[in-house]
Design a protein around this motif. Structure first.
Motif, PDB file in Angstrom:
ATOM      1  N   GLY A 273       0.846  -1.179   0.000  1.00 12.96           N
ATOM      2  CA  GLY A 273       0.000   0.000   0.000  1.00 12.96           C
ATOM      3  C   GLY A 273       0.882   1.230   0.000  1.00 12.96           C
ATOM      4  N   TYR A 274       0.290   2.393  -0.281  1.00 14.47           N
ATOM      5  CA  TYR A 274       1.123   3.594  -0.396  1.00 14.47           C
ATOM      6  C   TYR A 274       0.315   4.842  -0.086  1.00 14.47           C
ATOM      7  CZ  TYR A 274      -1.148   4.164  -4.999  1.00 14.47           C
ATOM      8  OH  TYR A 274      -2.059   4.321  -6.006  1.00 14.47           O
ATOM      9  N   GLY A 275       1.036   5.937   0.168  1.00  8.90           N
ATOM     10  CA  GLY A 275       0.386   7.201   0.479  1.00  8.90           C
ATOM     11  C   GLY A 275       1.346   8.361   0.322  1.00  8.90           C
ATOM     12  N   ALA A 276       0.815   9.580   0.390  1.00  6.77           N
ATOM     13  CA  ALA A 276       1.597  10.798   0.181  1.00  6.77           C
ATOM     14  C   ALA A 276       1.713  11.603   1.467  1.00  6.77           C
ATOM     15  CB  ALA A 276       0.949  11.656  -0.905  1.00  6.77           C
ATOM     16  N   ASN A 277       2.805  12.356   1.569  1.00  4.93           N
ATOM     17  CA  ASN A 277       2.975  13.347   2.625  1.00  4.93           C
ATOM     18  C   ASN A 277       2.496  14.688   2.069  1.00  4.93           C
ATOM     19  OD1 ASN A 277       4.284  11.470   4.383  1.00  4.93           O
ATOM     20  ND2 ASN A 277       6.119  11.693   3.138  1.00  4.93           N
ATOM     21  N   LEU A 278       1.346  15.138   2.533  1.00  4.83           N
ATOM     22  CA  LEU A 278       0.665  16.281   1.943  1.00  4.83           C
ATOM     23  C   LEU A 278       0.878  17.568   2.740  1.00  4.83           C
ATOM     24  CD1 LEU A 278      -2.685  14.404   1.223  1.00  4.83           C
ATOM     25  CD2 LEU A 278      -0.891  14.955  -0.445  1.00  4.83           C
ATOM     26  N   LEU A 279       0.433  18.672   2.165  1.00  5.02           N
ATOM     27  CA  LEU A 279       0.474  19.975   2.823  1.00  5.02           C
ATOM     28  C   LEU A 279      -0.916  20.279   3.379  1.00  5.02           C
ATOM     29  CD1 LEU A 279       1.914  22.671   3.467  1.00  5.02           C
ATOM     30  CD2 LEU A 279       1.238  23.451   1.186  1.00  5.02           C
ATOM     31  N   MET A 280      -1.003  20.521   4.688  1.00  2.94           N
ATOM     32  CA  MET A 280      -2.283  20.816   5.328  1.00  2.94           C
ATOM     33  C   MET A 280      -2.266  22.231   5.893  1.00  2.94           C
ATOM     34  SD  MET A 280      -4.457  18.569   8.115  1.00  2.94           S
ATOM     35  CE  MET A 280      -3.326  18.645   9.516  1.00  2.94           C
ATOM     36  N   TRP A 281      -3.425  22.884   5.878  1.00  2.00           N
ATOM     37  CA  TRP A 281      -3.514  24.232   6.439  1.00  2.00           C
ATOM     38  C   TRP A 281      -4.886  24.461   7.041  1.00  2.00           C
ATOM     39  CZ3 TRP A 281      -4.267  23.024   1.392  1.00  2.00           C
ATOM     40  CH2 TRP A 281      -5.388  23.559   0.752  1.00  2.00           C
ATOM     41  N   ARG A 282      -4.953  25.415   7.982  1.00  2.00           N
ATOM     42  CA  ARG A 282      -6.206  25.855   8.557  1.00  2.00           C
ATOM     43  C   ARG A 282      -6.855  26.818   7.576  1.00  2.00           C
ATOM     44  NH1 ARG A 282      -7.768  25.758  14.281  1.00  2.00           N
ATOM     45  NH2 ARG A 282      -9.114  27.497  13.665  1.00  2.00           N
ATOM     46  N   THR A 283      -8.013  26.457   7.070  1.00  5.17           N
ATOM     47  CA  THR A 283      -8.643  27.261   6.035  1.00  5.17           C
ATOM     48  C   THR A 283      -9.138  28.605   6.542  1.00  5.17           C
ATOM     49  OG1 THR A 283     -10.756  26.140   6.462  1.00  5.17           O
ATOM     50  CG2 THR A 283      -9.350  25.224   4.742  1.00  5.17           C
ATOM     51  N   ASP A 284      -9.334  28.734   7.865  1.00  5.95           N
ATOM     52  CA  ASP A 284      -9.803  30.001   8.421  1.00  5.95           C
ATOM     53  C   ASP A 284      -8.671  30.904   8.891  1.00  5.95           C
ATOM     54  OD1 ASP A 284      -9.139  28.189  10.415  1.00  5.95           O
ATOM     55  OD2 ASP A 284     -10.590  29.019  11.848  1.00  5.95           O
ATOM     56  N   LEU A 285      -7.461  30.373   8.945  1.00  5.07           N
ATOM     57  CA  LEU A 285      -6.337  31.155   9.461  1.00  5.07           C
ATOM     58  C   LEU A 285      -5.241  31.402   8.428  1.00  5.07           C
ATOM     59  CD1 LEU A 285      -5.992  29.479  12.988  1.00  5.07           C
ATOM     60  CD2 LEU A 285      -7.150  31.628  12.396  1.00  5.07           C
ATOM     61  N   VAL A 286      -5.258  30.662   7.347  1.00  3.92           N
ATOM     62  CA  VAL A 286      -4.336  30.896   6.234  1.00  3.92           C
ATOM     63  C   VAL A 286      -5.127  31.605   5.149  1.00  3.92           C
ATOM     64  CG1 VAL A 286      -2.890  29.822   4.465  1.00  3.92           C
ATOM     65  CG2 VAL A 286      -2.906  28.910   6.800  1.00  3.92           C
ATOM     66  N   GLU A 287      -4.672  32.803   4.798  1.00  9.25           N
ATOM     67  CA  GLU A 287      -5.473  33.710   3.973  1.00  9.25           C
ATOM     68  C   GLU A 287      -5.866  33.132   2.620  1.00  9.25           C
ATOM     69  OE1 GLU A 287      -5.236  38.264   2.205  1.00  9.25           O
ATOM     70  OE2 GLU A 287      -3.924  37.647   3.848  1.00  9.25           O
ATOM     71  N   SER A 288      -4.927  32.504   1.943  1.00  7.89           N
ATOM     72  CA  SER A 288      -5.238  31.903   0.649  1.00  7.89           C
ATOM     73  C   SER A 288      -4.719  30.479   0.614  1.00  7.89           C
ATOM     74  CB  SER A 288      -4.627  32.716  -0.502  1.00  7.89           C
ATOM     75  OG  SER A 288      -3.221  32.805  -0.358  1.00  7.89           O
ATOM     76  N   ALA A 289      -5.430  29.620  -0.092  1.00 10.99           N
ATOM     77  CA  ALA A 289      -5.050  28.210  -0.152  1.00 10.99           C
ATOM     78  C   ALA A 289      -3.681  28.058  -0.803  1.00 10.99           C
ATOM     79  CB  ALA A 289      -6.090  27.425  -0.934  1.00 10.99           C
ATOM     80  N   PRO A 290      -2.698  27.479  -0.105  1.00 14.77           N
ATOM     81  CA  PRO A 290      -1.365  27.312  -0.680  1.00 14.77           C
ATOM     82  C   PRO A 290      -1.346  26.255  -1.769  1.00 14.77           C
ATOM     83  CG  PRO A 290      -1.477  26.234   1.459  1.00 14.77           C
ATOM     84  CD  PRO A 290      -2.773  26.971   1.282  1.00 14.77           C
ATOM     85  N   THR A 291      -0.459  26.440  -2.722  1.00 20.92           N
ATOM     86  CA  THR A 291      -0.290  25.470  -3.809  1.00 20.92           C
ATOM     87  C   THR A 291       1.158  25.000  -3.908  1.00 20.92           C
ATOM     88  OG1 THR A 291       0.108  27.216  -5.430  1.00 20.92           O
ATOM     89  CG2 THR A 291      -2.177  26.480  -5.137  1.00 20.92           C
ATOM     90  N   SER A 292       2.011  25.535  -3.052  1.00 20.07           N
ATOM     91  CA  SER A 292       3.446  25.241  -3.118  1.00 20.07           C
ATOM     92  C   SER A 292       4.002  25.047  -1.716  1.00 20.07           C
ATOM     93  CB  SER A 292       4.187  26.395  -3.802  1.00 20.07           C
ATOM     94  OG  SER A 292       5.582  26.290  -3.617  1.00 20.07           O
TER      95      SER A 292
END
Length: 405
Positions: free
Chosen positions: A168-187
């Motif tokens: 099985g496999y999985g990714a190490n992703l980028l997580m953020w608080r949607t109410d405290l980070v002004e814009s959704a990060p893409t990088s």
């Protein structure tokens, strides 16, 4: 019967995820993020025989596994794929769980275990030490249904010879608080270059293998460094990654290895952006925490675990039977849901709960091509270079100590 996603999430207990965090992260799988699926350049394993044909079952198999990979109903009566194996084969499954890959490597040296679920930074060590044997995949009926992009990779093969079957496999992703980070990060720049905006609230994974995350980012943003493989760094490239991680440390509030602490930190707002796993995001969202995740434009690291056979196993028929069973559609779907990962068998998605394979991007080769699965750094450069010596896991461990201070 399909398990519900809610039931699976609740089944992922703190003890299990703590073990995953303590071990998989420090030492789990690794990969090449392009179409080159060649083995580790310059790596010559011991000359060990490969099983040629199946015989009579020996009556037992000694399994060394990550917690959650060999459930027999004792944790949850509804979670059991060991008992069907025993009933079908007559092989009594004797399961021992390990907490870290270092522990697994040490235990495999005893010769007491027939089969092991090896993570990527353990598998090459086991192969090099002669503790696991090459695997004849023709004897594993369900192997044909395993996604091709998980086969013959740096962490599970050498010179085209498989040393196990993908689990099985999985990714190490980028997580953020949607109410405290002004814009959704893409990088990943949000944690490496723009962290000062969230000073003290950036979180990063606590492991030497996290150096690969910095190397992957530098590979995309500083091509002059010549990094072509984030687990294949010469001294100068490792130094550059360390410098970036030291810069990041100024904004890190907490390095996490305990999933419960990361959920809590995002719940309180002590952490607002950083690396995570999809299953952790699922748990946080299930508790009402406003978080979201993304696979950043630079790609991500990840894990892909492999079942391997002990070189001195006296129970190879039962060991092969176990490998075939654990990647069968039924068992593979069950363990992927319980563990929180993508199954390796394409047919498992026909059995898994609705939405599971979509959530974990099972079968999405384009998505998988963006992942660099955890792989043991070794002196022989995995990117094919022969004019330099690359840094090994010992060097990375020392470097990580330097980063954290």
């Amino acid at each position: 019967m399909k398990r519900s996603t809610k039931r699976r999430t609740l089944a992922v207990t703190s003890a299990f995820l703590l073990a995953l965090a303590a071990g998989c992260g420090t030492e789990s799988g690794g990969s090449d993020a392009d179409d080159d699926t060649g083995s580790a350049a310059g790596f010559t394993p011991p000359d060990l025989p490969m099983k040629e044909e199946m015989g009579d079952m020996e009556g037992e198999v000694n399994i060394l596994a990550w917690p959650g990979y060999a459930e027999d109903g004792s944790t949850d009566a509804a979670v059991d794929w060991v008992t069907p194996f025993e009933e079908e084969t007559g092989c009594q499954a004797n399961v021992k769980y390990f907490g870290t890959s270092d522990e697994a490597v040490s235990l495999m040296k005893t010769g007491e275990y027939d089969v092991v679920s090896a993570s990527g930074d353990a598998s090459l060590r086991m192969i090099a030490a002669g503790d696991v044997a090459p695997v004849n995949v023709d004897l594993v009926e369900n192997y044909v249904d395993v996604y091709d992009y998980l086969k013959d990779r740096d962490w599970n093969s050498v010179d085209g010879q498989m040393y196990g079957v993908p689990h099985g496999y999985g990714a190490n992703l980028l997580m953020w608080r949607t109410d405290l980070v002004e814009s959704a990060p893409t990088s990943w720049s949000v944690v490496f270059e723009g962290g000062s905006e969230y000073a003290g609230k950036v979180t990063a994974y606590d492991s030497p293998i996290y150096i690969a995350d910095a190397a992957m980012y530098l590979m995309e943003t500083q091509p002059d460094l010549g990094i072509e493989h984030p687990y294949s760094l010469d001294e100068d490239q490792l130094a550059a990654a360390v410098d970036l991680l030291k810069k990041q440390k100024e904004n890190v509030g907490e390095y996490w290895s305990d999933y419960l602490k990361e959920v809590q930190a995002f719940t309180t707002g002590d952490s607002v952006v950083g690396t995570t796993w999809q299953v952790i995001a699922n748990v946080a969202q299930g508790e009402g925490v406003p978080v979201d995740v993304v696979l950043p434009e630079e790609g991500a690291t990840g894990w892909s675990d492999t079942w391997m056979v002990g070189a001195d196993s006296p129970n190879t028929n039962c060991a092969y039977a176990w490998m075939n069973h654990i990647i069968s559609p039924e068992a593979n779907a069950a363990v992927a849901e319980y563990f929180g990962e993508a199954p390796s068998n394409a047919k498992a998605c026909d059995i898994a709960s609705e939405g599971h394979c979509e959530t974990f991007h099972a079968g999405d080769e384009e998505y998988a091509s963006k992942l660099w699965y955890w792989t043991t750094p070794i002196e022989q450069c995995l990117d094919g270079r022969t004019d330099v010596k690359c840094t090994d896991y010992g060097d990375w461990t020392q470097a990580w100590t330097e980063v954290k201070g």
